[in-house]
Write an enzyme that holds these catalytic residues in place. Structure first.
Site, mmCIF file in Angstrom:
data_model
loop_
_atom_site.group_PDB
_atom_site.id
_atom_site.type_symbol
_atom_site.label_atom_id
_atom_site.label_comp_id
_atom_site.label_asym_id
_atom_site.label_seq_id
_atom_site.Cartn_x
_atom_site.Cartn_y
_atom_site.Cartn_z
ATOM 1 N N SER A 72 -6.843 -3.966 -10.777
ATOM 2 C CA SER A 72 -7.446 -5.031 -11.378
ATOM 3 C C SER A 72 -7.841 -5.750 -10.192
ATOM 4 C CB SER A 72 -6.834 -5.240 -12.786
ATOM 5 O OG SER A 72 -5.584 -6.177 -11.420
ATOM 6 N N LYS A 73 -8.261 -6.891 -10.565
ATOM 7 C CA LYS A 73 -8.782 -7.829 -9.278
ATOM 8 C C LYS A 73 -7.889 -8.028 -8.301
ATOM 9 C CE LYS A 73 -13.501 -8.608 -10.568
ATOM 10 N NZ LYS A 73 -13.413 -7.304 -10.354
ATOM 11 N N ARG A 74 -5.975 -7.967 -8.858
ATOM 12 C CA ARG A 74 -5.569 -7.940 -8.714
ATOM 13 C C ARG A 74 -4.749 -7.261 -7.561
ATOM 14 N NH1 ARG A 74 -1.923 -9.373 -13.674
ATOM 15 N NH2 ARG A 74 -2.792 -7.158 -13.912
ATOM 16 N N GLU A 75 -5.387 -5.845 -7.341
ATOM 17 C CA GLU A 75 -4.692 -5.547 -6.151
ATOM 18 C C GLU A 75 -6.375 -5.704 -5.595
ATOM 19 O OE1 GLU A 75 -4.256 -4.035 -8.764
ATOM 20 O OE2 GLU A 75 -2.097 -4.471 -8.916
#
Ligand code: GLU
Length: 319
Positions: free
Chosen positions: A253-256
């Protein structure tokens, strides 16, 4: 697919932000599958939801795909089956709804917005909300009365029983749409057409014969097959590829942030990234630089039967 018929495959991203490695992986798999069969590749921009999708993201993702070395024969600005932006295809979705309405296969639903949004997401498999059929049998009088205070959404009367299909990579699949999703949404109460309807109408009208996409959409395939059936259109074949996860097994997700294509483009040349991705997918024994075009003959080596592929923590570190 009929013998001898040209394969028509597509990549259908939603421009709701910059792509990450997982999106590139799906694009590469869809492209390799089509190109390895001398097929026609389509790019369709799934910008149905005006709150989430932006034209600038669409421009960016086309630039990112080209950067990696992926091309398409039909897509924004080129091809006979456009428009290729879903936001410009609303009249076609309405036409399909009209046809379904005439057959009594859709009905208005006055349930709350929170419930509706839960089922309109393309990735409903992540936390499936089954619509319990609350508005399935409203009388004409009840519909007229409720319509005075609330704009209804529209739902498809999902038939009972299993939907079966043969996945290109996973083999025989079966899912009971009514038991898992219930009567799913085809248009939200704010008038935005639901993913399931739009994607089916588009794949039908664009003559798509093969859909290669992420495993997160495996359950949605059964909904789409039911819609193809109701619309009297021939369905494509489907192949679902493993989802990329982080080392904890969570879907990317955008977290990575370092797997965001913007960051990857700063760190790698396109062939270097393509080689790393191909290695991750099992197409190459070592992550050596290669162009998508040179990967085409290797595509039959792909083993996509695993549900997920974990991206190593140091993937985005340059050597
Ligand atoms: N637009 C959907 C997404 O980005 C994919 C649709 C599809 O491939 O069927 O998740």
């Amino acid at each position: 697919m009929a013998e001898g018929k040209t394969v028509r495959g597509r990549f259908a991203p939603s421009p709701s932000g910059r792509m990450h490695l997982g999106n590139l992986c799906c694009a590469l798999a869809a492209w390799l599958s089509v190109r390895s069969q001398n097929g026609v590749m389509l790019l369709r921009i799934e910008d149905l939801d005006p709150d989430r999708c932006k034209r600038a993201y669409a421009e960016q993702l086309m630039d990112d795909l080209h950067w990696l070395g992926l091309d398409w024969d039909e897509g924004p600005g080129t091809g006979q089956n456009g428009p290729y932006f879903q936001s410009e295809r609303r009249a076609l979705y309405e036409e399909a709804l009209q046809m379904l309405r005439q057959q009594g296969k859709v009905y208005p639903c006055f349930c709350t917005r929170a419930q509706l949004h839960a089922v309109s997401a393309p990735h409903a498999g992540d936390g499936v909300f089954r619509y319990p059929g609350t508005c399935r049998s409203l009388s004409a009088a009840e519909i007229a009365k409720k319509s005075k205070t609330r704009d209804p959404a529209l739902r498809f009367r999902a038939p009972a029983g299993e939907t079966r299909f043969d996945d290109l990579f996973l083999g025989p699949q079966a899912l009971d749409v009514q038991a898992v999703f219930g009567d799913f949404l085809v248009r939200r109460s704010d008038g935005v057409h639901a993913y399931q309807l739009a994607v089916t109408v588009d794949d039908a009208r664009m003559g798509v014969t093969e859909v290669v996409r992420g495993r997160d959409l495996l359950a949605s395939t059964a909904c789409q097959l039911r819609l193809f059936e109701a619309l009297g259109a021939p369905a494509p074949r489907y192949g679902h590829v493993p989802l990329l996860t982080n080392t904890e097994g969570r879907r990317l997700s955008k977290r990575e942030q370092d797997l965001d294509v913007g960051v990857l483009r700063e760190r790698f040349a396109p062939e270097a990234l393509c080689g790393k991705l191909a290695h991750l997918l099992g197409l190459l024994d070592r992550p050596e630089a290669i162009s998508p075009r040179d990967l085409i003959p290797l595509f039959p080596r792909a083993n996509f039967s695993r549900p997920t592929i974990a991206v190593p923590a140091d993937f985005a570190q340059t050597p």
